[in-house]
Enzyme design. Structure first.
Site, short mmCIF file in Angstrom:
data_model
loop_
_atom_site.label_atom_id
_atom_site.label_comp_id
_atom_site.label_asym_id
_atom_site.label_seq_id
_atom_site.Cartn_x
_atom_site.Cartn_y
_atom_site.Cartn_z
N ASP A 84 32.56 -32.98 5.82
CA ASP A 84 33.21 -31.95 5.04
C ASP A 84 33.28 -32.45 3.60
O ASP A 84 33.17 -33.65 3.34
CB ASP A 84 34.61 -31.67 5.58
CG ASP A 84 35.10 -30.26 5.24
OD1 ASP A 84 34.55 -29.64 4.29
OD2 ASP A 84 36.03 -29.77 5.91
N TRP A 85 33.42 -31.51 2.67
CA TRP A 85 33.28 -31.85 1.25
C TRP A 85 34.43 -32.76 0.81
O TRP A 85 35.59 -32.36 0.78
CB TRP A 85 33.23 -30.56 0.43
CG TRP A 85 31.82 -30.09 0.16
CD1 TRP A 85 31.29 -29.76 -1.05
CD2 TRP A 85 30.74 -29.92 1.11
NE1 TRP A 85 29.97 -29.40 -0.92
CE2 TRP A 85 29.60 -29.49 0.38
CE3 TRP A 85 30.61 -30.10 2.47
CZ2 TRP A 85 28.38 -29.23 0.99
CZ3 TRP A 85 29.40 -29.84 3.08
CH2 TRP A 85 28.30 -29.41 2.34
#
Length: 828
Positions: A225-226
């Site tokens: 995930d970012w």
């Protein structure tokens, strides 16, 4: 779209260990790195799942907006979901997007989860089936899908750091199960979440290696995930393959040094690069010679985007059909469908009627080319046939909305919208452009940029005390006609990307405005490291009198042949980054529904939310229709249902409590950083059954425009352990209209040697029949529905002996029961 393992190894041999390591983090926010030596171009990624935004948060770059994921699950129609996946893939290809960051396969563990609109359901089997359908639809057209957020990322509170404690059996049978289904469907990427599970952050967790890559044989790419990668060596030694975003992740040069120092084995990196090259080959992005133009231009100097072509009629028709297919008729006392031929006046009531909420808040948001509100849809359906009266009613509880282009003008051009300027440290203008509204998440950066300025000329239609606001972080100010209203330094309390870059909190003030007197509103925020650049300017007129609004609505309803009252949640109630604290729609909206229902018994309440809300007036209205967040064609699709052109096809993918206190699982707040899943296997309807509680509406509930009798259940006398079981259910349409019924099958295991739910969902099939016609639904119960995870043996097992098969319309209505004998072998 394929390259042999031998060819992948040959290409790998062309790179130095350092070059291999550098391939494994992003080049930009949304792009992977190119490698000219291999003819490897950048891979472009985009958020989903209700639309394909592309690389920029810019309202001028529009995207087809489908109903929310919870609405798609409510269709219980995998063929339709697969078609919608194809539509998303076509949109991705138009935008040059290779990888869609969808579907979200986390569960509705608690009704308070703030991001449940982006998740499918409370049940692992239904979530897995619908998610796999979306994966198939997207990937059939050459776009890679991403199963996220692996795993147990089921709430938003402290989501960057929360440590979920879940026992091994529940993890396997409940939370990992939808991801296993996605891998079986061939999903190309899996996203590791922000959270930890049992003490280890998911980007370094052993669960990435096993069961994902080992037991399940996943040969795709595990992407973070970012911003979820916060360290180098432990995450690099794990099953994580790609750190996003770039280019400043903890991998990059740090990973290259760790490989050179021997802290991270070369063969570990090589496996990750092979996976990335395999994905690129499938996407047609490998061996093409020079890569495409770099996404580094997104630093802020790109030209204004070209307008998107109009949405094709077939895309609009499919999105509209999905609205009706997912809308759930919760109750109906003979009011729906409304007959347009017998209507002279229809009252459409509520702020959500005119400004229907079409999508949830957060990183999955897109800018649709248009949005059809419920009011728009009703007016279009009744044009030339009946009069439509709209009463907005009270403003929903919550903060002021961002400025819209219909409420202000650009002070420089006089055209609708706002003026966005980027200023240097001395206040000199570096660039300026007109934008459509006050929500500007990515103002274009240029060299020397110091301050974002947004100005708008307000033209009030209502006199009184207005609420004005500016959202962002760092030093901000707000002025009206040159008079300072607000100034201060507002540091970010979190590094959550959804808060910093998408949904920053606003600072508010008030000012008196008069009708006919324009006012110049100017907001400024300075740019500083770690604060993002999102700038949101909002303005709201004085709230209508809370007592007078329901009375006005009641008068309109009393003078109409039917009333449609629309209520729902706000972006600050259901949004990424926050869990809900209540399921209430608020006193003002509840009072509005009660007033309208008391004035007209032919009142339809339309609920515009992404997840469960309390409906204390549900027995007072003529019908309750759940619209979810219905996407851009919402109003037209709901009008199709209201006026009988389409049947409400939806069934609840999640159990709805009458009151929050009734729900078996409500905890989303960690204690000392830990969130225990103490309920184990008993999530959703399983928890309600375990505690003997009765909800407002069970999982699987939903009415159509006809009635059904469940007549006979046929089950094999015996089945082998580890085999699928075919169940047949005969149903009869007992109403006066053709319709669709979703036949549901549940399992129970009386006298089990291991803990079990009272019963659990195991399969379904939809059938159609004419009035009076009997049809037989054939339901495949997969072998996995009968197996359990044995933590002691670390293996799947299936109990032999007598099982109970139940069939009906919902988890709470299963009139048909039969026994099934399961015989050896014991392994599942």
């Amino acid at each position: 779209m394929g390259t042999s393992d031998e060819e992948i190894d040959r290409l790998l041999g062309k790179l130095t260990p350092r070059a291999r390591a550098l391939l494994l983090d992003g080049a930009t926010t949304w792009r992977t790195r190119a490698e000219p030596a291999l003819g490897l171009r950048e891979l472009v990624m985009s958020d989903g799942p209700a639309g394909v935004r592309g690389e920029a948060w810019d309202e001028r770059i529009t995207s087809v907006l489908l109903p929310s994921a919870s609405a798609l699950a409510a269709t219980w129609d995998e063929d339709l979901v697969e078609s919608l996946g194809g539509l998303l893939a076509a949109e991705a290809r138009r935008k040059g997007v290779d990888v869609l960051l969808a579907p979200t396969l986390n569960l509705h563990r608690s009704p308070l989860g703030g991001r449940h609109f982006e998740c499918f359901s409370e049940d692992p089997e239904l979530t897995g089936r619908v998610g796999a359908a979306l994966v198939r639809g997207v990937q059939a057209h050459g776009v890679a899908a991403t199963a996220k957020h692996y795993v147990a990322n089921d709430s938003e509170t402290d989501r960057l750091t929360v440590d979920v404690r879940v026992d091994e059996r529940a993890l396997r049978e409940v939370y990992l199960a939808p991801f296993e289904a996605a891998v079986a469907a061939g999903v190309r990427l899996v996203m590791a979440g922000y959270n930890a599970v049992d003490g280890t952050t998911m980007t370094a967790n052993a669960l990435l290696s096993d069961p994902l890559k080992g037991e399940w044989g996943f040969d795709g790419v595990v992407v973070s995930d970012w911003g979820a990668v916060r360290s180098t060596e432990d995450t690099a030694r794990s099953g994580l393959d790609l750190a996003m975003p770039g280019p400043d992740s903890p991998w990059g040069e740090a990973l290259a040094r760790a490989v050179a120092d021997g802290a991270v084995p070369e063969d570990t990196v090589d496996d990750k690069v092979r996976r990335l090259l395999r994905l690129a080959a499938w996407l047609g992005a490998l061996g093409e010679g020079e890569p495409t133009a770099s996404g580094a231009a997104r630093a802020g100097t790109e030209a204004p985007p070209a307008p998107r072509p109009a949405v094709a009629p077939r895309e609009r028709a499919l999105a509209r059909r999905a609205v009706a297919a997912g809308s759930v008729l919760l109750s109906n006392r003979g009011v729906l469908p409304l007959d347009p031929g017998r209507l002279r006046t229809v009252a459409v009531i509520g702020a959500h009627a005119a400004r229907t909420r079409t999508q949830g808040g957060g990183s999955a948001g897109v800018f649709p080319p248009h949005e059809v509100s419920v009011l728009d849809g009703v007016r279009a359906a009744l044009r030339g046939r009946a009069r439509v009266v709209h009463v907005p009613g009270p403003r929903p509880d919550g903060p002021a909305p961002p400025l819209g282009h219909d409420a202000c003008t650009d002070p420089r051009s006089g055209l609708p919208g706002v003026l966005l300027r980027m200023l240097d440290a001395d206040g000199r203008e570096l660039y300026a452009e007109r934008r459509r509204g006050g929500r500007l998440l990515e103002p274009r950066l240029v060299p020397g940029a110091h301050t974002v300025e947004v100005s708008a000329r307000l033209r009030p239609r209502t006199a009184g005390r207005w609420t004005l606001g500016v959202a962002g972080f760092g030093r901000m100010s707000l002025a009206l006609d040159g008079r300072p209203l607000l100034a201060g330094d507002f540091p970010p309390p979190t590094d959550d990307p959804a808060v910093v870059h998408v949904n920053p909190p606003a600072q508010y003030t008030g000012a008196d405005l008069a009708v006919g007197q324009d006012a110049l509103l100017v907001a400024r925020r300075e740019l500083a490291p770690g604060t993002g650049r999102a700038t949101v300017v909002s303005a709201a007129p004085p709230a209508p009198d809370a007592a007078a609004s329901p009375a006005e609505a009641a008068r309109a309803a009393a003078g109409a042949d039917a009333a449609i009252v629309v209520v729902g949640t706000t972006e600050h109630g259901e949004c990424e980054g926050y869990d809900r604290t209540t399921l209430s729609l608020g006193a003002t909206q509840n009072a509005l529904v009660r007033a309208v229902a008391a004035a007209n018994p032919r009142t339809v309440a339309v609920v515009n939310s992404g997840g469960p809300v309390e409906l204390p007036w549900r027995d007072a209205v003529g019908a309750v229709l759940l619209a979810w967040f219905p996407g851009q064609e919402g109003g037209d699709g709901l009008a199709d249902v209201l006026f009988g052109r389409a049947e409400p096809g939806g069934r609840l993918p999640t159990t709805w409590p009458a009151a929050l206190a009734d729900a078996p699982v409500t905890r989303t707040l960690p204690a000392d950083g830990r969130l225990p899943y103490d309920e184990g296997l008993h999530v959703g309807h399983r928890g309600w059954l375990r505690h003997g509680r009765v909800p407002a509406y069970w999982f699987g509930h939903g009415l159509g425009y006809t009635t059904w009798a469940h007549e006979e259940l046929t089950v094999p006398l015996r089945a082998g352990a580890g085999e699928d079981v075919t169940v047949r259910v005969r149903v009869r349409n007992t109403g006066a209209r053709s319709g669709r019924e979703v036949v549901q099958v549940y399992l129970a295991r009386p006298g089990s040697a291991v803990e079990r739910p009272v019963r659990w969902f195991a399969g379904y099939a939809a059938v159609r029949a004419r009035p009076g016609e009997s049809v037989t639904a054939t339901v495949r119960v997969p072998a996995r529905a009968l197996r359990h995870w044995c933590a002691r043996e670390r293996a799947w097992r299936t109990e032999t002996g007598r099982w109970r098969v139940l069939a009906g319309r919902s988890a709470g209505e299963v009139p048909l029961v039969a026994d099934l004998e399961v015989v050896g072998p014991r392994s599942g």
